[in-house]
Design an enzyme around this catalytic site. Structure first.
Site, PDB file in Angstrom:
ATOM      1  N   GLU A   1      -8.534   3.844  15.437  1.00  0.00           N
ATOM      2  CA  GLU A   1      -8.240   2.414  15.318  1.00  0.00           C
ATOM      3  C   GLU A   1      -7.528   1.925  16.575  1.00  0.00           C
ATOM      4  OE1 GLU A   1      -5.973   1.139  11.952  1.00  0.00           O
ATOM      5  OE2 GLU A   1      -7.055   2.404  10.540  1.00  0.00           O
TER       6      GLU A   1
ATOM      7  N   CYS B   1      13.083  10.546  -4.807  1.00  0.00           N
ATOM      8  CA  CYS B   1      13.115  10.578  -6.270  1.00  0.00           C
ATOM      9  C   CYS B   1      13.377  11.998  -6.779  1.00  0.00           C
ATOM     10  CB  CYS B   1      11.805  10.036  -6.840  1.00  0.00           C
ATOM     11  SG  CYS B   1      10.399  11.154  -6.635  1.00  0.00           S
TER      12      CYS B   1
ATOM     13  N   PHE C   1      -4.559 -12.162   9.790  1.00  0.00           N
ATOM     14  CA  PHE C   1      -4.415 -12.596  11.172  1.00  0.00           C
ATOM     15  C   PHE C   1      -4.468 -11.420  12.151  1.00  0.00           C
ATOM     16  CE2 PHE C   1      -2.341 -16.236   8.962  1.00  0.00           C
ATOM     17  CZ  PHE C   1      -3.293 -17.182   9.315  1.00  0.00           C
TER      18      PHE C   1
ATOM     19  N   CYS D   1      10.450  10.149   0.427  1.00  0.00           N
ATOM     20  CA  CYS D   1      10.726   9.735  -0.949  1.00  0.00           C
ATOM     21  C   CYS D   1      11.885  10.552  -1.490  1.00  0.00           C
ATOM     22  CB  CYS D   1       9.488   9.919  -1.829  1.00  0.00           C
ATOM     23  SG  CYS D   1       9.786   9.480  -3.564  1.00  0.00           S
TER      24      CYS D   1
ATOM     25  N   GLU E   1      -3.826   6.828   7.577  1.00  0.00           N
ATOM     26  CA  GLU E   1      -2.492   6.736   8.164  1.00  0.00           C
ATOM     27  C   GLU E   1      -1.454   7.334   7.219  1.00  0.00           C
ATOM     28  OE1 GLU E   1      -2.930   2.992  11.228  1.00  0.00           O
ATOM     29  OE2 GLU E   1      -2.000   2.605   9.285  1.00  0.00           O
TER      30      GLU E   1
ATOM     31  N   GLU F   1      -3.311  -8.795   6.292  1.00  0.00           N
ATOM     32  CA  GLU F   1      -3.879  -8.533   7.611  1.00  0.00           C
ATOM     33  C   GLU F   1      -4.902  -9.592   8.038  1.00  0.00           C
ATOM     34  OE1 GLU F   1      -3.457  -3.711   8.034  1.00  0.00           O
ATOM     35  OE2 GLU F   1      -5.180  -4.468   6.920  1.00  0.00           O
TER      36      GLU F   1
ATOM     37  N   ARG G   1       0.852  -1.188   0.000  1.00  0.00           N
ATOM     38  CA  ARG G   1       0.000   0.000   0.000  1.00  0.00           C
ATOM     39  C   ARG G   1       0.891   1.244   0.000  1.00  0.00           C
ATOM     40  NH1 ARG G   1      -2.763   0.773   6.013  1.00  0.00           N
ATOM     41  NH2 ARG G   1      -0.847   0.921   7.222  1.00  0.00           N
TER      42      ARG G   1
END
Length: 688
Positions: free
Chosen positions: A314, A167, A364, A165, A157, A362, A118
């Site tokens: 969360e 680049c 588990f 990054c 998140e 995810e 992701r």
């Protein structure tokens, strides 16, 4: 911007929020009706939807399919369940990265990070941003006035995986950020100290991100890249927010990650942009004291909310999937963890996720409905927690008040943990946690504040390892003590300014006069070979040759070539006092010193009992004392009032069974609030 949205308002009825991430795209539509029935049984009133929905909504570029999301939104609305609606931009669809591989992020060594996980995008990519904002426009235009919508959830998140990054697109954006910060190259060269190692820049295009080098990189360049990267991610949040506000009046937020292993966003700069402060937190079994870290994260989130109630977006019912050992929660542990967040200022508790996934990385990770289904302890705990929140609904809008502040800085964290420092064994967050844990063990409630925060409401400020501090922020602490407050400062503080420039004249730099000590050199210690203090306790990781100027010794070294020299000092400064700890102390010694400092400062203390966490939320008429028993034995606490979870009157003592939580409504006699904070501080300074 001013935030007028209340967390309790997101429930639709003004009660405490109880919710989850809901991913209906992972399930056949036949399951959705059963899910909603069970949500109502558990008391769920807010669900996060469309968090990772981009590929579902836009399976091909420019082709949008909203039928399933329409059905889910309508089903939730019909059942009185509100939606925390994601913009869907948190992970790119395969068609986007295939058509535009240039948006993929690059690590410091120049290698590409590929799709398949992701957040496979460069935060500075204009291609990513254009595509993401086009999706946000479609989603917000369609659902901006939907009856289920309670709040917008930008991305998810943000920066969890792609915050840095390196680049070429990021390099150009970094140069633009530097131009805005410094104005010209002379100012940049001065700030970065480029006279060192022939690093002077004569053209903007010569400047790069701090990519992997053969030697140590320029520390100010690295620090500025951290600042830029946090700002760049916030800029994308703001771009999505602007689209949402054009199409909807619903509040907007995103989920922070205040946790021990996440450090790349400076949330003190993000918080003012949120309508509601929300955080994700998971118990971290890699730490020595995961429960203390949970409390620290909750207190920090409350600090970001400026003391107002906040939303736990969360957390987990049981095990997670990303730690080396993913440990399930024991009996009552989920409820204790949840109510700890509530005690420390949350007005809403949400879980990842509703129903445990059957596939993916995810699968588990625990959920409200586990793989075992509703015939499980997790489900019974979920229902019990929902019932408990119903009994505690009157707490909505109440707040936590503290007399002790702890200064915490993401910027100082970035600077402190760079290479080429006196010791690689000393890490900023570990020292923050050590100070906080000592306060937590002592039963002292703490507000976590940024450098420069107004300290007038506090009696004691704790300043662990504030290596980087601006002059004006150091002055706030100095003025606080001079006017009667107390400060407790630990080693490697005040050393450099905001440009990583060492303050000359001896350590601890910006705090030298305040603390009444001076040292010329640091002497890091081998972790396997601590020194001994004159009280018989160990001194580990760090030492320095302190010379007293105006301070008095509190503890000294008994061994090593510093034998006889002070390790801990106290200094009268103005009408206040300042403590300095020049080494890493044993936890019990640190706790005792902080208690001593708190008593001297006049901090009102409650009885601390081993394993019993006590926190109070304050309302207009009542206080609410949370007693959370983490131990395997019953605990007793003196209090008068009504216990809300059992509806039992408490005349003198409440018994908190092993592993249980009790919440007692009290009607306290408020202390005199007419006197100034200064007079309160002075009242505690009589013990010198």
């Amino acid at each position: 911007m001013a935030r007028t949205t209340t967390v309790a308002g997101l429930s639709g009825t003004g009660q405490l929020v109880y919710g989850c991430d809901y991913n209906p795209e992972q399930w056949d539509p036949s399951v959705w009706h059963e899910d909603v029935r069970l949500m109502k049984e558990a008391g769920v009133n807010l669900v996060a939807v469309n968090i990772f929905g981009w590929a579902e909504l836009e399976p091909e570029e420019g082709t949008f399919r909203f039928e399933n999301l329409d059905a889910v939104m309508d089903l939730l609305a019909e059942n009185g369940i509100g939606v925390n609606l994601g913009t869907g931009t948190s992970s790119t669809p395969a068609w986007l990265t295939t058509a535009h591989p240039e948006i993929l992020p690059r690590a410091a060594d120049g290698t590409v990070r590929w799709p398949g996980g992701r957040q496979a995008f460069c935060p500075s990519s204009p291609v990513y941003r254009d595509s993401a904002l086009a999706l946000v426009q479609k989603v917000s235009a369609r659902y901006g006035s939907h009856p289920a919508l309670r709040i917008w959830h930008v991305s998810n998140e943000i920066g969890c995986h792609n915050s840095l990054c390196y680049c070429d697109v990021s390099a150009e954006a970094f140069r633009g950020w530097l131009r805005a910060r410094y104005g010209d190259l002379d100012a940049l060269n001065a700030a970065w100290g480029t006279a060192f190692w022939s690093q002077r820049y004569s053209a903007w295009e010569q400047i790069l991100p701090p990519r992997l080098t053969l030697s140590a990189t320029n520390p100010t360049q690295t620090l500025d890249f951290n600042r830029f990267s946090s700002d760049e991610l916030l800029a994308h949040y703001s771009a999505e927010e602007a689209v949402l506000r054009r199409n909807s009046d619903a509040p907007v937020t995103t989920n922070f990650m205040v946790a021990a292993h996440i450090r790349n966003q400076d949330y003190w700069t993000w918080a003012p942009e949120m309508d509601v402060i929300a955080n994700d937190h998971y118990l971290d079994h890699r730490l020595d004291a995961p429960l203390a870290e949970l409390a620290f994260a909750a207190d920090t989130t409350r600090g970001l909310a400026q003391g107002r109630p906040w939303l736990l977006m969360e957390h987990s019912t049981g095990a997670v999937n990303w730690q080396p050992r993913n440990i399930a929660k024991g009996p009552g542990e989920m409820i204790r963890n949840s109510l700890t967040h509530l005690a420390r200022g949350a007005d809403g508790l949400c879980f990842f996720q509703w129903r445990a996934s059957l596939q993916g990385s995810e699968k588990f990770h625990s959920a409200m409905v586990p793989h075992a289904g509703t015939d499980s302890q997790i489900w019974r705990d979920v229902v019990e927690l929902g019932s408990s929140l119903g009994k505690l609904r009157e707490l909505a809008g109440t707040t936590v008040h503290a007399e002790v502040a702890l200064v915490f800085s993401w910027e100082a964290w970035w600077a402190h943990d760079q290479d080429s420092h006196p010791s690689g064994d000393v890490r900023y967050i570990e020292q923050i946690h050590a100070a906080y844990r000592a306060l937590w063990d002592a039963g002292i409630t703490v507000d976590v504040v940024p450098p420069g925060a107004d300290l007038s409401a506090y009696r004691l400020v704790v300043v662990p390892n504030l290596y980087l501090v601006r002059d004006e922020h150091a002055a706030v602490i100095t003025d606080f003590v001079e006017s009667g407050g107390s400060a407790f400062v630990t080693f490697f503080s005040g050393i450099v300014d905001e440009n990583e420039r060492v303050r000359p004249g001896g350590y601890p730099g910006a705090f030298r006069d305040l603390l009444g000590v001076r040292s010329e050199e640091f002497f890091p210690l081998d972790p396997a070979h601590p020194l001994t203090l004159d009280n018989g306790s160990p001194a580990s990781l760090w030492s320095e040759a302190l010379r007293l100027t105006t301070a008095e010794p509190v503890l000294g070294y008994a061994t090593g070539h510093h034998a006889g020299a002070p390790a801990v000092t106290r200094n009268r400064f103005g009408t206040g006092e300042a403590w300095y700890v020049g080494t890493v102390l044993d936890g019990s010694v640190l706790k005792d010193l902080l208690l001593r400092a708190a008593v001297t400062a006049g901090v009102r203390l409650t009885e601390a009992q081993s394993g019993l966490e006590a926190v109070t939320r304050r309302g207009n008429a009542h206080d609410y004392l949370f007693l959370i028993n983490h131990s395997a034995e019953d605990r007793k606490h003196r209090v008068h009032g009504l216990e809300l979870l059992t509806s039992e009157a408490v005349a003198d003592v409440v018994v908190v069974p092993a592993g249980a939580v009790r919440v007692v409504r009290t009607t306290p006699a408020r202390p005199d609030t007419d006197g100034s904070s200064q007079s309160r501080k002075d009242a505690g300074n009589d013990s010198h």
